[in-house]
Design an enzyme around this catalytic site. Structure first.
Site, PDB file in Angstrom:
ATOM      1  N   CYS A  87      -1.112   2.789   0.891  1.00  0.00           N
ATOM      2  CA  CYS A  87      -2.327   1.587   0.824  1.00  0.00           C
ATOM      3  C   CYS A  87      -1.530   0.350   1.835  1.00  0.00           C
ATOM      4  O   CYS A  87      -0.159   0.485   2.080  1.00  0.00           O
ATOM      5  CB  CYS A  87      -2.088   0.617  -0.454  1.00  0.00           C
ATOM      6  SG  CYS A  87      -0.637   0.010  -1.127  1.00  0.00           S
ATOM      7  N   GLU A  88      -2.233   0.075   2.592  1.00  0.00           N
ATOM      8  CA  GLU A  88      -1.416  -0.748   3.702  1.00  0.00           C
ATOM      9  C   GLU A  88      -0.649  -2.421   3.295  1.00  0.00           C
ATOM     10  O   GLU A  88      -0.485  -2.668   4.160  1.00  0.00           O
ATOM     11  CB  GLU A  88      -2.753  -1.024   4.785  1.00  0.00           C
ATOM     12  CG  GLU A  88      -3.834  -2.343   4.889  1.00  0.00           C
ATOM     13  CD  GLU A  88      -4.928  -2.862   4.975  1.00  0.00           C
ATOM     14  OE1 GLU A  88      -5.359  -2.075   6.303  1.00  0.00           O
ATOM     15  OE2 GLU A  88      -5.419  -3.738   5.076  1.00  0.00           O
ATOM     16  N   HIS A  89      -0.652  -2.610   2.175  1.00  0.00           N
ATOM     17  CA  HIS A  89      -0.448  -3.794   1.533  1.00  0.00           C
ATOM     18  C   HIS A  89       1.261  -3.268   1.033  1.00  0.00           C
ATOM     19  O   HIS A  89       2.159  -4.710   1.268  1.00  0.00           O
ATOM     20  CB  HIS A  89      -1.573  -4.550   0.126  1.00  0.00           C
ATOM     21  CG  HIS A  89      -2.263  -4.609   0.793  1.00  0.00           C
ATOM     22  ND1 HIS A  89      -3.677  -3.977  -0.167  1.00  0.00           N
ATOM     23  CD2 HIS A  89      -2.914  -5.760   1.707  1.00  0.00           C
ATOM     24  CE1 HIS A  89      -4.756  -4.394   0.727  1.00  0.00           C
ATOM     25  NE2 HIS A  89      -4.945  -5.212   1.937  1.00  0.00           N
ATOM     26  N   HIS A  90       1.806  -2.634   0.949  1.00  0.00           N
ATOM     27  CA  HIS A  90       2.686  -1.670  -0.066  1.00  0.00           C
ATOM     28  C   HIS A  90       2.878  -0.392   0.741  1.00  0.00           C
ATOM     29  O   HIS A  90       4.298  -0.346   0.256  1.00  0.00           O
ATOM     30  CB  HIS A  90       2.469  -2.007  -1.543  1.00  0.00           C
ATOM     31  CG  HIS A  90       1.978  -3.445  -2.401  1.00  0.00           C
ATOM     32  ND1 HIS A  90       0.665  -3.656  -2.462  1.00  0.00           N
ATOM     33  CD2 HIS A  90       3.190  -3.810  -2.359  1.00  0.00           C
ATOM     34  CE1 HIS A  90       0.376  -4.312  -3.229  1.00  0.00           C
ATOM     35  NE2 HIS A  90       1.790  -4.699  -3.337  1.00  0.00           N
ATOM     36  N   GLN A 128      -8.520   1.269   0.050  1.00  0.00           N
ATOM     37  CA  GLN A 128      -9.859   2.425  -0.251  1.00  0.00           C
ATOM     38  C   GLN A 128     -11.294   2.366   0.121  1.00  0.00           C
ATOM     39  O   GLN A 128     -11.615   3.300   1.037  1.00  0.00           O
ATOM     40  CB  GLN A 128      -9.628   2.451  -2.055  1.00  0.00           C
ATOM     41  CG  GLN A 128     -10.243   3.830  -1.961  1.00  0.00           C
ATOM     42  CD  GLN A 128     -10.529   4.114  -3.679  1.00  0.00           C
ATOM     43  OE1 GLN A 128      -9.150   3.685  -4.253  1.00  0.00           O
ATOM     44  NE2 GLN A 128     -11.437   4.458  -3.996  1.00  0.00           N
ATOM     45  N   HIS A 156      -3.533   4.272  -7.487  1.00  0.00           N
ATOM     46  CA  HIS A 156      -2.743   3.537  -6.131  1.00  0.00           C
ATOM     47  C   HIS A 156      -1.700   3.327  -6.846  1.00  0.00           C
ATOM     48  O   HIS A 156      -0.882   2.665  -7.806  1.00  0.00           O
ATOM     49  CB  HIS A 156      -3.604   1.888  -5.663  1.00  0.00           C
ATOM     50  CG  HIS A 156      -4.537   1.704  -5.273  1.00  0.00           C
ATOM     51  ND1 HIS A 156      -4.902   1.743  -4.320  1.00  0.00           N
ATOM     52  CD2 HIS A 156      -6.189   2.534  -5.362  1.00  0.00           C
ATOM     53  CE1 HIS A 156      -5.966   2.516  -3.198  1.00  0.00           C
ATOM     54  NE2 HIS A 156      -6.598   2.612  -4.241  1.00  0.00           N
ATOM     55  N   CYS A 158       1.262   1.477  -6.273  1.00  0.00           N
ATOM     56  CA  CYS A 158       1.321   0.469  -6.697  1.00  0.00           C
ATOM     57  C   CYS A 158       1.125  -1.284  -7.257  1.00  0.00           C
ATOM     58  O   CYS A 158       1.468  -1.434  -7.559  1.00  0.00           O
ATOM     59  CB  CYS A 158       1.020  -0.710  -5.155  1.00  0.00           C
ATOM     60  SG  CYS A 158      -1.201  -1.012  -4.675  1.00  0.00           S
TER      61      CYS A 158
HETATM   62  N1  LIG Z   1      -9.271  -3.857  -2.127  1.00  0.00           N
HETATM   63  C1  LIG Z   1      -8.031  -3.208  -2.400  1.00  0.00           C
HETATM   64  N2  LIG Z   1      -7.196  -3.511  -2.460  1.00  0.00           N
HETATM   65  C2  LIG Z   1      -5.805  -3.205  -2.460  1.00  0.00           C
HETATM   66  C3  LIG Z   1      -5.473  -1.794  -2.104  1.00  0.00           C
HETATM   67  N3  LIG Z   1      -4.461  -0.939  -2.529  1.00  0.00           N
HETATM   68  C4  LIG Z   1      -3.962  -2.240  -2.704  1.00  0.00           C
HETATM   69  N4  LIG Z   1      -4.123  -2.849  -2.718  1.00  0.00           N
HETATM   70  C5  LIG Z   1      -4.567  -4.506  -3.450  1.00  0.00           C
HETATM   71  O1  LIG Z   1      -3.999  -5.165  -2.073  1.00  0.00           O
HETATM   72  C6  LIG Z   1      -3.233  -7.029  -2.862  1.00  0.00           C
HETATM   73  C7  LIG Z   1      -2.326  -7.756  -1.916  1.00  0.00           C
HETATM   74  O2  LIG Z   1      -2.793  -8.591  -3.224  1.00  0.00           O
HETATM   75  P1  LIG Z   1      -0.687  -9.969  -2.668  1.00  0.00           P
HETATM   76  O3  LIG Z   1      -1.280 -10.708  -3.591  1.00  0.00           O
HETATM   77  O4  LIG Z   1      -1.113  -9.778  -1.186  1.00  0.00           O
HETATM   78  O5  LIG Z   1       0.186  -8.535  -3.353  1.00  0.00           O
HETATM   79  P2  LIG Z   1       1.013  -8.724  -4.541  1.00  0.00           P
HETATM   80  O6  LIG Z   1       1.554 -10.379  -4.619  1.00  0.00           O
HETATM   81  O7  LIG Z   1       1.712  -7.416  -4.200  1.00  0.00           O
HETATM   82  O8  LIG Z   1      -0.346  -8.220  -5.308  1.00  0.00           O
HETATM   83  P3  LIG Z   1       0.395  -8.073  -7.435  1.00  0.00           P
HETATM   84  O9  LIG Z   1      -0.018  -6.206  -6.656  1.00  0.00           O
HETATM   85  O10 LIG Z   1      -0.882  -8.499  -7.969  1.00  0.00           O
HETATM   86  O11 LIG Z   1       1.340  -7.274  -6.939  1.00  0.00           O
HETATM   87  C8  LIG Z   1      -3.438  -6.260  -4.951  1.00  0.00           C
HETATM   88  O12 LIG Z   1      -4.027  -6.815  -5.938  1.00  0.00           O
HETATM   89  C9  LIG Z   1      -3.088  -4.461  -4.662  1.00  0.00           C
HETATM   90  O13 LIG Z   1      -3.647  -3.961  -5.824  1.00  0.00           O
HETATM   91  C10 LIG Z   1      -6.669  -0.578  -1.712  1.00  0.00           C
HETATM   92  O14 LIG Z   1      -7.148   0.140  -1.171  1.00  0.00           O
HETATM   93  N5  LIG Z   1      -8.207  -1.844  -1.799  1.00  0.00           N
HETATM   94 ZN   LIG Z   2      -0.686  -1.191  -2.502  1.00  0.00          ZN
END
Ligand SMILES: Nc1nc2c(ncn2[C@@H]2O[C@H](COP(=O)(O)OP(=O)(O)OP(=O)(O)O)[C@@H](O)[C@H]2O)c(=O)[nH]1
Ligand SMILES: [Zn+2]
Length: 199
Positions: A87-90, A128, A156, A158
């Protein structure tokens, strides 16, 4: 810039990434010189470059390399293609299955090329939804089929190991082009991917 072979380039990138992993390991309070960790930065660098190798690969040319003229014009489904992405966020893994169907329009593709396309797009930093669309668009653009459908079901890490800490949730994304936008065709596909031939 002087000419560098691909091998030299890869060694250089691996060393760069390795140095950064060394730094991270120190920052989290570990001893990078401890026996078990001496080779870890290099292993981690190689693993990360493997998991993101899709940036250097061209999914369309993989599909184009195995197109065959055929008059078969019924649904072709390859289901339960396992996938692993980040996942690109974590930068944590998400993993599950992709199901792909298309209805040929004069040409079919070598079956193995569909999982290859999944891997090429999955081995990048992804969400995704975009992964689903990239697979869909690539097949649609190259094969020009009567229709194409992609469903991905994934868990996921994360959302499991950290954050909301939900162990059993599965995310489903889907995309439909051409004749799969018709209810009947879409339903046939959804029914076939949910059936288990072994039972
Ligand atoms: N739509 C989508 N969201 C994703 C995917 N992979 C991870 N995420 C979400 O990306 C979001 C990033 O949100 P942020 O609030 O910036 O990050 P965060 O503070 O680490 O959020 P939490 O995971 O809720 O603790 C989270 O809600 C993740 O669940 C994906 O493939 N698609
Ligand atoms: Zn993630």
């Amino acid at each position: 810039m002087p000419y560098r072979s691909l091998e030299e380039y890869n060694i250089e990138i691996t060393n760069e990434v390795k140095d950064r992993y060394s730094h991270i390991i120190s920052e989290i309070g570990e001893d990078v010189n401890r026996e078990g960790l001496v080779k870890t930065p290099e292993r981690a660098a190689k693993a990360m470059l493997f998991l993101t190798q899709g940036y250097k690969q061209d999914a369309a040319s993989v599909l184009r390399s195995a197109l065959f003229e055929e008059s078969y014009n019924e649904m072709v489904i390859v289901k339960d293609i396992e996938l692993y992405s980040l996942c690109e966020h974590h930068m944590l893994p998400f993993f599950g299955k992709a199901h792909i169907a298309y209805i040929p329009n004069g040409q079919i593709v070598g079956l193995s090329k569909l999982p290859r396309v999944v891997d090429i797009f999955a081995r990048r930093l992804q969400v995704q939804e975009r992964l689903t669309e990239q697979i869909l668009d690539c097949i649609n653009d190259v094969l020009k089929p009567s229709g194409v459908a992609v469903v991905i079901e994934a868990a996921h890490m994360c959302m499991m190991m950290r954050g909301v800490q939900k162990q059993n949730s599965v995310t489903t994304t889907s995309g439909f082009r051409g004749s799969f936008q018709q209810q009947e065709t879409r339903n046939e596909f959804l029914k076939l991917i949910s059936s288990d031939l072994s039972s």
